[in-house]
Each structure stands twice: as structure tokens, then as C-alpha cells.
Design a protein around this motif. Structure first.
Motif, PDB file in Angstrom:
ATOM      1  N   GLY A   1      33.719  56.045  29.541  1.00  0.00           N
ATOM      2  CA  GLY A   1      33.232  54.937  28.726  1.00  0.00           C
ATOM      3  C   GLY A   1      32.352  53.971  29.468  1.00  0.00           C
ATOM      4  O   GLY A   1      31.674  53.140  28.850  1.00  0.00           O
ATOM      5  N   GLY A   2      32.352  54.024  30.801  1.00  0.00           N
ATOM      6  CA  GLY A   2      31.491  53.154  31.579  1.00  0.00           C
ATOM      7  C   GLY A   2      32.017  51.740  31.705  1.00  0.00           C
ATOM      8  O   GLY A   2      33.025  51.359  31.110  1.00  0.00           O
ATOM      9  N   GLY A   3      31.324  50.935  32.478  1.00  0.00           N
ATOM     10  CA  GLY A   3      31.698  49.556  32.704  1.00  0.00           C
ATOM     11  C   GLY A   3      32.515  49.376  33.974  1.00  0.00           C
ATOM     12  O   GLY A   3      33.065  50.337  34.515  1.00  0.00           O
ATOM     13  N   ARG A   4      32.570  48.138  34.426  1.00  0.00           N
ATOM     14  CA  ARG A   4      33.367  47.784  35.595  1.00  0.00           C
ATOM     15  C   ARG A   4      34.371  46.709  35.224  1.00  0.00           C
ATOM     16  O   ARG A   4      34.138  45.923  34.304  1.00  0.00           O
ATOM     17  N   LEU A   5      35.483  46.678  35.939  1.00  0.00           N
ATOM     18  CA  LEU A   5      36.502  45.683  35.640  1.00  0.00           C
ATOM     19  C   LEU A   5      36.021  44.296  36.056  1.00  0.00           C
ATOM     20  O   LEU A   5      35.413  44.130  37.118  1.00  0.00           O
TER      21      LEU A   5
END
Length: 394
Positions: free
Chosen positions: A69-73
Motif C-alpha cells: 500500500g505504500g507510505g511511511r509511518l
């Protein structure tokens, strides 16, 4: 008030007095803030709060990336930790100020050792000892402690005749049924309860550990669901969740959160294993909390204390710990005992988290998202969690 209605007795804050038994704990270095030894890692620099770290990862400049899903925390929103009861004033100021923690999600049982009172609960009420009125509503956004006891009612009891007969047969490593083919949730819980009781008869600590963690997921799924839903409410952030050591119950919730966000299994396992960098600190903070509990028991329940001390000889160093001031780092405190057995029990093991990921979550529920759906945490709530905790890759 009605004639026969009784007011609950007020439980006052427990005030500790120095015992004057402490050995001298002067620092062996001129710089008491010098680099911590191996096993005392603290990403944020807490004195007497062990295993506190950002769920986004140990390096704020390189937060975890979600491969699904991608993205970073996002950093600075969700933290995991050991207990707060031994926290110094500097530790609490850090929680209140720079970190701005609003919600302390307490995964402990609140019984015995885990019920000890502390001034940390003035910042995050109510205290598990009953000092604060737990029925007084505390709004989202206020500093508060929310109890989600993952080990609720998970204690060893006498076996039934049927269970006793099964002791002669080796208990299966994995249960004979899965969520998909159980006739009902209730039957799966009952089956897990029988399995848990048999597994806990093992002399192998790791067998007891993975059995307890599976039981938390199935028997106490209501507490898991409550914890997950706390994390979908923006007003609760920043949130710190934890148990006594910040390793097993805490690691279980971190696994579910990271899995829901889309972290790879490799990253989930690596994050779980970071606890071992703080094993000595965990052991030391638990010794301080143990000393606080015994002191509290001695004053509030002297009969129980006397019985306990007759049955279990208390280590000589235990009560001296309460006189060790925060100006001396715990790793230089001569009252701290760090024997190999205690340190081993303050560590986590790769095979435990792999068992939970593969044998339980994947095999029984089809993965983390399948388990969350099973307990009632749907895709809409997963999306809320992702909106709060993820940011788009740059």
C-alpha cells in the motif's frame, strides 16, 4: 445518600519512605550521562522507563516503509513501552512535554505486581490500585490511562477429568481447528482455553510464552479490539501502549498494528527483536517496581507480606533499591542484580513472533487483516488507522 448505601473507601496515594538500608551507589565515572552499556538501549533517553521507542522505527530520519500500500509511518504519534511505575520526574516531564503523550494504553492485568501504585498515575489516571475513581469520565485528549488487559483471566487452573486424561498425550503445537471451520467463536475460545491449560503444564518457558500469546489473541479478543479502536481515534494521540517489560503483550499489539499498516514480516520481526537491546534496562526497572510492590504490600497488607516472605525469601537487594536516587544511572547501581536467568526472561525470541505470524495469524486467520476482521475490526477501521499513522512517500 440512601440509608444503607455505603461510600467506597478512599484509597490515598502511597507515600514511600527511605529505609536507610541502601548501599552507596556513587557513579564510577565523572559523567553519569555517559554512553549506556550494551543492553541498556533507550532511543529517547529515559532513566527508569525501559524499552520505550517510537513504533515508526528506531531511526526518526528513516521511518518504516509499508511495502503493502505504500507510505511511511509518521513519527512522534505512537510509542511502545515497558511499565511507567518507576518513572522519575525527568521521565514524566519528557512524557508530558516533548513527547506530549495523551493516552497510556495499559495492556497489563492490573493484578498483584502490576497493580502497584505510582505517581505516574497522577499524570495518567486512574491508578490500577483504585486510588482514582475509574468511573469519572476522562475525555479524549486528556492525559489518561486506558486499561486493556491482554492477559485477563489467563491463569492456570486445575484440569478437568477430560483435560487430565489428555496430559498423557503430547499437546499439539497448533490447535486442531481454525477460525474458518469452528462452529462458532464461542467453541473456538473454549477449545483454545483447553489447549492453553494443557500447554501451560510444559516446563519449557517458550512453550508457555507462545501459548499465552495465542490465548490473548483468541480468548481476549475483546481487549485486543478495544486497544485497536483506541488507535483509530485522532483525539487520543500521541499514544503510548505497553505492558510490564514492553516485549510480549506490547510486541503482540505492535505486530497487529504494523501488519495492518502494511509492514513486511521481516520489518515486524526486526522491530520485535529490538527489545533485546534493552534487556538489562527492562530487568532493572522491573526490580525497582518489584521493590515498590513489596513495600506497598508490607504497609497495606502486612499479613500477606508476612506469608509471602515466609514462602519466598526476598532478595537482600530488593528494598535497598528504593533508596537509590535517579542521579545514579541504574546500570551503575550496586543494588541491581543482573543474573543470566533474569536477563534471558527480559529478552524476546525470534521463534515466538514467527509462530504468531505464521502458525496463528496466517494459518488460522489468513493473516493480520483476516484476524482483525474476525474480531470485528473491519476494513474501514484499518483505513482510519492508516490515515492517522501513515504519510505519503516523498
Amino acid at each position: 445518600m440512601a440509608e444503607h448505601e455505603l461510600e467506597a473507601p478512599e484509597v490515598v496515594a502511597f507515600k514511600r519512605q527511605p529505609s536507610e538500608l541502601s548501599q552507596k551507589t556513587t557513579s564510577t565515572r565523572d559523567d553519569s550521562k555517559a554512553e549506556r552499556p550494551e543492553g541498556w538501549a533507550s532511543c529517547i533517553g529515559f532513566e527508569r522507563v525501559a524499552n520505550f521507542r517510537d513504533c515508526a522505527g528506531p531511526d526518526p530520519s528513516a521511518p518504516y516503509h509499508c511495502r503493502k500500500g505504500g507510505g511511511r509511518l509518521r513519527t512522534g504519534l505512537l510509542f511502545r513501552t515497558g511499565h511507567l511505575v518507576a518513572a522519575t520526574e525527568n521521565d514524566l516531564a519528557l512524557l508530558r512535554g516533548p513527547l506530549g503523550v495523551r493516552t497510556y494504553l495499559d495492556l497489563r492485568s492490573g493484578q498483584d505486581f502490576e497493580s502497584v501504585d505510582s505517581h505516574c498515575y497522577d499524570d495518567f489516571p486512574p491508578s490500577p490500585c483504585g486510588r482514582h475513581d475509574a468511573n469519572v469520565p476522562r475525555r479524549q485528549g486528556e492525559r489518561r490511562r486506558v486499561s486493556c488487559p491482554f492477559t485477563k483471566d489467563l491463569s492456570v487452573r486445575p484440569l478437568s477429568a477430560e483435560e487430565q486424561a489428555a496430559v498423557d498425550s503430547p499437546p499439539p503445537r497448533t490447535p486442531p481447528r481454525t477460525a474458518a471451520d469452528s462452529s462458532s467463536i464461542a467453541s473456538m475460545k473454549a477449545e483454545c482455553e483447553r489447549w492453553f491449560q494443557l500447554q501451560m503444564r510444559s516446563d519449557n518457558f517458550q512453550v508457555q510464552l507462545y501459548s499465552s500469546m495465542r490465548a490473548m489473541l483468541i480468548i481476549n479478543d475483546d481487549e485486543v479490539l478495544k486497544a485497536m479502536r483506541i488507535l483509530t481515534e485522532k483525539e487520543n494521540y500521541p499514544v503510548a501502549f505497553g505492558c510490564s517489560a514492553g516485549k510480549d503483550r506490547t510486541g503482540l499489539l505492535a505486530c497487529l498494528v504494523h501488519g495492518a499498516l502494511g509492514l513486511s514480516k521481516e520489518d515486524i520481526i526486526a522491530d520485535y527483536l529490538l527489545t533485546n537491546d534493552a534487556a538489562y534496562h527492562i530487568n532493572a526497572c522491573n526490580q525497582v517496581a518489584g521493590a515498590m510492590w513489596f513495600e506497598e504490600m508490607k504497609i497495606r497488607d502486612p499479613q500477606r507480606y508476612e506469608l509471602f516472605t515466609r514462602r519466598c525469601r526476598l532478595p537482600e537487594n530488593l528494598m535497598r533499591l528504593l533508596d537509590s536516587g535517579p542521579e545514579t544511572p541504574l546500570w551503575e547501581d550496586t543494588n541491581i542484580r543482573s543474573d543470566p536467568t533474569s536477563i534471558s526472561k527480559s529478552m524476546v525470541h525470534r521463534e515466538i513472533i514467527e509462530y504468531i505470524l505464521h502458525e496463528v495469524l496466517d494459518s488460522e486467520f489468513g493473516g493480520v487483516l483476516g484476524y482483525l476482521e474476525y474480531i470485528g475490526f473491519g476494513q474501514d477501521e484499518v483505513e482510519l488507522l492508516r490515515e492517522l499513522l501513515l504519510e505519503v512517500d516523498l
